[in-house]
Design a protein around this motif. Structure first.
Motif, PDB file in Angstrom:
ATOM      1  N   ALA A   1     -29.757   0.582  -4.596  1.00 33.45           N
ATOM      2  CA  ALA A   1     -29.655   0.542  -6.054  1.00 33.45           C
ATOM      3  C   ALA A   1     -30.028  -0.839  -6.589  1.00 33.45           C
ATOM      4  CB  ALA A   1     -28.243   0.915  -6.495  1.00 33.45           C
ATOM      5  N   LEU A   2     -29.546  -1.873  -5.935  1.00 36.17           N
ATOM      6  CA  LEU A   2     -29.848  -3.236  -6.359  1.00 36.17           C
ATOM      7  C   LEU A   2     -31.337  -3.531  -6.220  1.00 36.17           C
ATOM      8  CD1 LEU A   2     -26.807  -5.080  -4.758  1.00 36.17           C
ATOM      9  CD2 LEU A   2     -27.178  -4.663  -7.191  1.00 36.17           C
ATOM     10  N   HIS A   3     -31.937  -3.113  -5.110  1.00 41.50           N
ATOM     11  CA  HIS A   3     -33.364  -3.343  -4.899  1.00 41.50           C
ATOM     12  C   HIS A   3     -34.204  -2.596  -5.924  1.00 41.50           C
ATOM     13  CE1 HIS A   3     -32.919  -4.582  -0.384  1.00 41.50           C
ATOM     14  NE2 HIS A   3     -32.533  -5.516  -1.227  1.00 41.50           N
ATOM     15  N   ALA A   4     -33.797  -1.376  -6.267  1.00 37.04           N
ATOM     16  CA  ALA A   4     -34.539  -0.588  -7.246  1.00 37.04           C
ATOM     17  C   ALA A   4     -34.551  -1.282  -8.602  1.00 37.04           C
ATOM     18  CB  ALA A   4     -33.931   0.809  -7.365  1.00 37.04           C
ATOM     19  N   ALA A   5     -33.413  -1.818  -9.011  1.00 38.63           N
ATOM     20  CA  ALA A   5     -33.331  -2.497 -10.310  1.00 38.63           C
ATOM     21  C   ALA A   5     -34.135  -3.792 -10.318  1.00 38.63           C
ATOM     22  CB  ALA A   5     -31.870  -2.781 -10.652  1.00 38.63           C
ATOM     23  N   LYS A   6     -34.122  -4.512  -9.217  1.00 39.81           N
ATOM     24  CA  LYS A   6     -34.834  -5.792  -9.137  1.00 39.81           C
ATOM     25  C   LYS A   6     -36.343  -5.616  -9.261  1.00 39.81           C
ATOM     26  CE  LYS A   6     -31.345  -8.084  -6.277  1.00 39.81           C
ATOM     27  NZ  LYS A   6     -31.007  -8.574  -4.922  1.00 39.81           N
ATOM     28  N   ARG A   7     -36.851  -4.457  -8.885  1.00 43.73           N
ATOM     29  CA  ARG A   7     -38.292  -4.231  -8.935  1.00 43.73           C
ATOM     30  C   ARG A   7     -38.806  -3.944 -10.342  1.00 43.73           C
ATOM     31  NH1 ARG A   7     -37.298  -1.562  -3.840  1.00 43.73           N
ATOM     32  NH2 ARG A   7     -37.075   0.448  -4.892  1.00 43.73           N
ATOM     33  N   ILE A   8     -37.913  -3.733 -11.291  1.00 42.40           N
ATOM     34  CA  ILE A   8     -38.334  -3.402 -12.651  1.00 42.40           C
ATOM     35  C   ILE A   8     -38.660  -4.681 -13.423  1.00 42.40           C
ATOM     36  CG2 ILE A   8     -37.686  -2.286 -14.802  1.00 42.40           C
ATOM     37  CD1 ILE A   8     -38.074  -0.408 -12.415  1.00 42.40           C
ATOM     38  N   LYS A   9     -39.856  -4.717 -13.970  1.00 46.65           N
ATOM     39  CA  LYS A   9     -40.287  -5.882 -14.726  1.00 46.65           C
ATOM     40  C   LYS A   9     -39.447  -6.036 -15.983  1.00 46.65           C
ATOM     41  CE  LYS A   9     -44.450  -8.116 -16.517  1.00 46.65           C
ATOM     42  NZ  LYS A   9     -45.920  -8.002 -16.709  1.00 46.65           N
ATOM     43  N   GLY A  10     -39.004  -7.267 -16.232  1.00 45.91           N
ATOM     44  CA  GLY A  10     -38.210  -7.540 -17.425  1.00 45.91           C
ATOM     45  C   GLY A  10     -36.730  -7.682 -17.162  1.00 45.91           C
ATOM     46  N   VAL A  11     -36.284  -7.377 -15.936  1.00 41.12           N
ATOM     47  CA  VAL A  11     -34.873  -7.563 -15.585  1.00 41.12           C
ATOM     48  C   VAL A  11     -34.643  -9.041 -15.321  1.00 41.12           C
ATOM     49  CG1 VAL A  11     -33.053  -7.041 -13.927  1.00 41.12           C
ATOM     50  CG2 VAL A  11     -34.637  -5.239 -14.652  1.00 41.12           C
ATOM     51  N   ALA A  12     -33.835  -9.675 -16.149  1.00 37.84           N
ATOM     52  CA  ALA A  12     -33.598 -11.113 -16.026  1.00 37.84           C
ATOM     53  C   ALA A  12     -32.501 -11.434 -15.018  1.00 37.84           C
ATOM     54  CB  ALA A  12     -33.226 -11.702 -17.382  1.00 37.84           C
ATOM     55  N   ALA A  13     -31.508 -10.555 -14.928  1.00 40.20           N
ATOM     56  CA  ALA A  13     -30.384 -10.785 -14.006  1.00 40.20           C
ATOM     57  C   ALA A  13     -29.668  -9.463 -13.791  1.00 40.20           C
ATOM     58  CB  ALA A  13     -29.424 -11.829 -14.566  1.00 40.20           C
ATOM     59  N   ILE A  14     -28.929  -9.381 -12.679  1.00 37.15           N
ATOM     60  CA  ILE A  14     -28.182  -8.167 -12.357  1.00 37.15           C
ATOM     61  C   ILE A  14     -26.725  -8.516 -12.101  1.00 37.15           C
ATOM     62  CG2 ILE A  14     -27.869  -6.298 -10.685  1.00 37.15           C
ATOM     63  CD1 ILE A  14     -30.858  -6.296 -10.251  1.00 37.15           C
ATOM     64  N   VAL A  15     -25.841  -7.773 -12.746  1.00 36.77           N
ATOM     65  CA  VAL A  15     -24.406  -7.876 -12.493  1.00 36.77           C
ATOM     66  C   VAL A  15     -24.021  -6.680 -11.627  1.00 36.77           C
ATOM     67  CG1 VAL A  15     -22.103  -7.947 -13.502  1.00 36.77           C
ATOM     68  CG2 VAL A  15     -24.022  -9.032 -14.702  1.00 36.77           C
ATOM     69  N   ASP A  16     -23.549  -6.964 -10.434  1.00 40.43           N
ATOM     70  CA  ASP A  16     -23.245  -5.920  -9.462  1.00 40.43           C
ATOM     71  C   ASP A  16     -21.771  -5.527  -9.539  1.00 40.43           C
ATOM     72  OD1 ASP A  16     -22.917  -4.257  -7.303  1.00 40.43           O
ATOM     73  OD2 ASP A  16     -23.115  -5.845  -5.802  1.00 40.43           O
ATOM     74  N   GLU A  17     -21.525  -4.317 -10.086  1.00 39.50           N
ATOM     75  CA  GLU A  17     -20.165  -3.789 -10.148  1.00 39.50           C
ATOM     76  C   GLU A  17     -20.047  -2.477  -9.366  1.00 39.50           C
ATOM     77  OE1 GLU A  17     -18.829  -3.562 -14.183  1.00 39.50           O
ATOM     78  OE2 GLU A  17     -18.882  -5.750 -14.484  1.00 39.50           O
ATOM     79  N   ILE A  18     -20.982  -2.274  -8.451  1.00 35.19           N
ATOM     80  CA  ILE A  18     -20.937  -1.086  -7.600  1.00 35.19           C
ATOM     81  C   ILE A  18     -19.910  -1.318  -6.490  1.00 35.19           C
ATOM     82  CG2 ILE A  18     -22.242   0.421  -6.066  1.00 35.19           C
ATOM     83  CD1 ILE A  18     -24.773  -0.474  -7.546  1.00 35.19           C
ATOM     84  N   GLN A  19     -19.052  -0.346  -6.270  1.00 35.20           N
ATOM     85  CA  GLN A  19     -18.048  -0.456  -5.221  1.00 35.20           C
ATOM     86  C   GLN A  19     -18.317   0.561  -4.114  1.00 35.20           C
ATOM     87  OE1 GLN A  19     -13.870  -0.975  -6.385  1.00 35.20           O
ATOM     88  NE2 GLN A  19     -14.533  -0.924  -8.520  1.00 35.20           N
ATOM     89  N   VAL A  20     -18.114   0.115  -2.890  1.00 38.93           N
ATOM     90  CA  VAL A  20     -18.227   1.015  -1.739  1.00 38.93           C
ATOM     91  C   VAL A  20     -16.831   1.540  -1.426  1.00 38.93           C
ATOM     92  CG1 VAL A  20     -18.929   1.271   0.661  1.00 38.93           C
ATOM     93  CG2 VAL A  20     -20.171  -0.301  -0.840  1.00 38.93           C
ATOM     94  N   ILE A  21     -16.647   2.824  -1.656  1.00 38.46           N
ATOM     95  CA  ILE A  21     -15.331   3.446  -1.455  1.00 38.46           C
ATOM     96  C   ILE A  21     -15.481   4.618  -0.502  1.00 38.46           C
ATOM     97  CG2 ILE A  21     -13.418   4.641  -2.564  1.00 38.46           C
ATOM     98  CD1 ILE A  21     -13.996   3.083  -5.101  1.00 38.46           C
ATOM     99  N   THR A  22     -14.743   4.575   0.588  1.00 41.41           N
ATOM    100  CA  THR A  22     -14.792   5.630   1.591  1.00 41.41           C
ATOM    101  C   THR A  22     -13.554   6.504   1.481  1.00 41.41           C
ATOM    102  OG1 THR A  22     -15.978   4.131   3.067  1.00 41.41           O
ATOM    103  CG2 THR A  22     -15.056   6.110   4.049  1.00 41.41           C
TER     104      THR A  22
END
Length: 223
Positions: free
Chosen positions: A50-71
């Motif tokens: 998910a993070l890599h997909a967002a980073k590839r989009i032109k115009g994204v200045a920064a990413i705030v990661d609030e994704i949690q891994v929950i098992t």
């Protein structure tokens, strides 16, 4: 002028193309080019995609990661089992030198330590952990140390970046001091910023890259 809504839609479409992800798992919030990703996933590799997909989009200045891994409790893997699986995976890997990396597992978090000659080996070590069932986070403390201390040739790095379709060398400055390279200037996306660093680490003799590249937003965003 491009709107935050358009950027949000482009990121959502990119997430749909990631084979491991389901559209409902990841939420996307955009404000002035800053993207916040939210949601819960059951595998760390999904968060990475998910993070890599967002980073590839032109115009994204920064990413705030609030994704949690929950098992789910029924699927929880013990630290002992995670450690055993990782030890086996590292032994079977032919790219990372045997015995060069130590693994610590605590409550699903894996810490990697050791010394490797190349950054791509450090990346592979992290990927091995991210793909392991039960891991919820990785702390990559592996350091680089070149076996041969060749003099870093700035020209090699410049040519490598010039060959890459993503870069305009008029916008990138390179400074070399010993085994350290500093990158500055502007690029069009977070992907380009990280790709420039990845290429720099492949230059013979480099053990540290200081990445001061800035993501240039061609147009301001409307709310």
């Amino acid at each position: 002028m491009r709107s935050n809504d358009i950027l949000q839609k482009e990121i959502q479409e990119a997430l749909k193309f990631e084979p491991l992800l389901h559209a409902a798992e990841i939420g996307v919030i955009v404000k002035k080019g800053v993207v916040t990703l939210t949601g819960n996933v059951d595998l760390l590799v999904k968060k990475t995609e998910a993070l890599h997909a967002a980073k590839r989009i032109k115009g994204v200045a920064a990413i705030v990661d609030e994704i949690q891994v929950i098992t789910e409790k029924s699927s929880v893997v013990s630290d002992q089992k995670i450690a055993e699986e990782l030890v086996t995976n590292f032994k079977e890997n032919h790219i990372i030198p045997k015995g060069s990396v130590t693994i610590t597992v605590e409550k699903g978090w894996v810490t990697l330590e050791g010394i490797l000659p190349w950054n791509f080996q450090r990346d592979i070590a992290k990927e091995l952990v991210e793909n392991q069932l039960g891991v919820i986070g990785v702390i990559n403390n592996i350091k680089l140390k070149r076996e041969l201390y060749d003099q870093v040739e700035k020209e090699l790095l410049e040519k490598a970046l010039q060959r890459h379709w993503a870069f305009d060398m008029d916008e990138i400055n390179i400074q070399v001091a010993g085994a350290t390279v500093q990158l500055s200037g502007t690029v069009g996306s977070l992907f380009q910023k990280e790709e420039a660093e990845r290429i720099a680490y492949k230059t013979p003799g480099i053990i540290k890259v200081v990445n001061h590249l800035k993501v240039n937003l061609e147009q301001p965003y409307l709310c």
